[in-house]
Design a protein around this motif. Structure first.
Motif, mmCIF file in Angstrom:
data_model
loop_
_atom_site.group_PDB
_atom_site.id
_atom_site.type_symbol
_atom_site.label_atom_id
_atom_site.label_comp_id
_atom_site.label_asym_id
_atom_site.label_seq_id
_atom_site.Cartn_x
_atom_site.Cartn_y
_atom_site.Cartn_z
ATOM 1 N N ARG A 2 -1.996 19.124 8.652
ATOM 2 C CA ARG A 2 -2.776 19.079 9.942
ATOM 3 C C ARG A 2 -2.269 18.085 10.659
ATOM 4 N N GLY A 3 -2.021 17.781 11.790
ATOM 5 C CA GLY A 3 -1.782 17.127 12.898
ATOM 6 C C GLY A 3 -1.176 17.163 13.890
ATOM 7 N N PRO A 4 -0.721 16.094 14.872
ATOM 8 C CA PRO A 4 -0.552 16.377 15.789
ATOM 9 C C PRO A 4 0.960 17.186 15.976
ATOM 10 N N HIS A 5 1.028 17.160 14.741
ATOM 11 C CA HIS A 5 2.917 18.083 14.987
ATOM 12 C C HIS A 5 2.368 19.724 14.971
ATOM 13 N N SER A 6 0.823 20.099 14.509
ATOM 14 C CA SER A 6 0.860 21.007 13.640
ATOM 15 C C SER A 6 1.001 22.369 15.398
ATOM 16 N N TRP A 7 0.553 22.174 16.155
ATOM 17 C CA TRP A 7 0.485 22.681 17.336
ATOM 18 C C TRP A 7 1.898 23.179 17.745
ATOM 19 N N ARG A 8 2.969 22.034 17.605
ATOM 20 C CA ARG A 8 4.053 21.893 18.308
ATOM 21 C C ARG A 8 5.070 23.238 17.160
ATOM 22 N N ARG A 9 4.827 22.670 15.412
ATOM 23 C CA ARG A 9 5.462 24.116 14.887
ATOM 24 C C ARG A 9 5.081 24.918 15.408
ATOM 25 N N TRP A 10 3.600 24.981 15.659
ATOM 26 C CA TRP A 10 2.918 26.284 15.712
ATOM 27 C C TRP A 10 4.114 27.007 16.732
ATOM 28 N N ARG A 11 3.988 26.379 18.012
ATOM 29 C CA ARG A 11 4.734 27.290 19.131
ATOM 30 C C ARG A 11 6.220 27.175 18.809
ATOM 31 N N ARG A 57 0.690 -1.558 0.299
ATOM 32 C CA ARG A 57 0.029 -0.186 -0.100
ATOM 33 C C ARG A 57 0.999 1.133 0.130
ATOM 34 N N ARG A 58 0.084 2.151 -0.471
ATOM 35 C CA ARG A 58 0.526 2.938 -0.833
ATOM 36 C C ARG A 58 0.531 4.090 1.032
ATOM 37 N N PRO A 59 1.737 4.582 1.296
ATOM 38 C CA PRO A 59 1.429 5.251 3.103
ATOM 39 C C PRO A 59 1.038 6.740 3.053
ATOM 40 N N ARG A 60 0.055 6.576 4.188
ATOM 41 C CA ARG A 60 -1.100 7.462 3.940
ATOM 42 C C ARG A 60 -0.170 9.168 4.118
ATOM 43 N N ARG A 61 -0.909 9.932 3.287
ATOM 44 C CA ARG A 61 -0.550 11.043 3.586
ATOM 45 C C ARG A 61 -1.067 12.221 4.680
ATOM 46 N N GLY A 62 -0.860 11.996 5.302
ATOM 47 C CA GLY A 62 -1.801 13.546 6.038
ATOM 48 C C GLY A 62 -2.466 15.138 5.271
ATOM 49 N N ARG A 63 -3.818 15.123 5.509
ATOM 50 C CA ARG A 63 -4.248 16.682 4.629
ATOM 51 C C ARG A 63 -3.613 17.541 5.041
ATOM 52 N N ARG A 64 -2.869 18.339 3.384
ATOM 53 C CA ARG A 64 -2.665 19.658 3.663
ATOM 54 C C ARG A 64 -3.675 20.788 4.122
ATOM 55 N N HIS A 65 -3.043 21.751 4.593
ATOM 56 C CA HIS A 65 -3.702 22.935 5.231
ATOM 57 C C HIS A 65 -3.526 23.949 4.021
ATOM 58 N N PRO A 66 -4.647 24.648 3.175
ATOM 59 C CA PRO A 66 -4.139 25.804 2.250
ATOM 60 C C PRO A 66 -2.468 26.279 2.480
ATOM 61 N N ASP A 67 -2.186 26.829 3.262
ATOM 62 C CA ASP A 67 -1.169 27.020 3.396
ATOM 63 C C ASP A 67 0.342 25.741 3.136
ATOM 64 N N GLY A 68 0.408 24.997 2.870
ATOM 65 C CA GLY A 68 1.047 24.055 2.399
ATOM 66 C C GLY A 68 1.071 22.836 3.902
ATOM 67 N N ASP A 69 1.145 23.927 5.738
ATOM 68 C CA ASP A 69 1.545 22.745 6.482
ATOM 69 C C ASP A 69 0.560 21.481 6.478
#
Length: 137
Positions: A18-27, A4-16
């Motif tokens: 979304r997921g558990p790492h988005s809070w860490r990235r924002w911070r 199977r192809r690896p699952r990719r996370g949904r992309r936010h319109p600005d390219g980031d």
């Protein structure tokens, strides 16, 4: 399963992603600890004078200025978070407001509010942005 192809996370319109790492990235992209300490100092300053308005006016400069300094510090903490390019201005203002609160508002929240404002302002003032990793094409 292996084919199977690896699952990719949904992309936010600005390219980031979304997921558990988005809070860490924002911070990590802003002076988070400095803004948090600045807001905590504002809450400490304002919480020492929670009373009806009539009593606060009778207490004089200490009661009213505690609420004003506390409100301004909370707003400065939020500005530090949401406009990280202004970290020098907000850090310096937080330090000055903390020192002013020491004189004008009940010893700066029994010195705790002043110390939080000075440490948070120093952290915000000294913060440097982290360079974003280059995107490989």
């Amino acid at each position: 399963m292996l084919l199977r192809r690896p699952r990719r996370g949904r992309r936010h319109p600005d390219g980031d992603r979304r997921g558990p790492h988005s809070w860490r990235r924002w911070r990590k992209r802003r002076p988070f600890a400095g803004g948090l300490l600045i807001m905590a100092s504002g809450v400490v300053l304002a919480s020492f004078v929670v009373m009806p308005v009539e009593l606060m006016i009778q207490t004089g400069v200490g009661g009213v200025s505690s609420l004003l300094f506390g409100g301004m510090l909370v707003v400065l903490g939020l500005v530090t978070w949401f406009t990280p390019d202004q970290h020098v201005v907000t850090g310096a203002m937080a330090g000055f407001l903390g020192l002013g609160a020491l004189i004008l508002s009940n010893l700066g929240g029994l010195v705790v509010g002043t110390l939080l404002a000075l440490v948070g302002g120093g952290l915000a003032f000294a913060w440097r942005p982290v360079a974003r990793p280059s995107r490989r094409t």
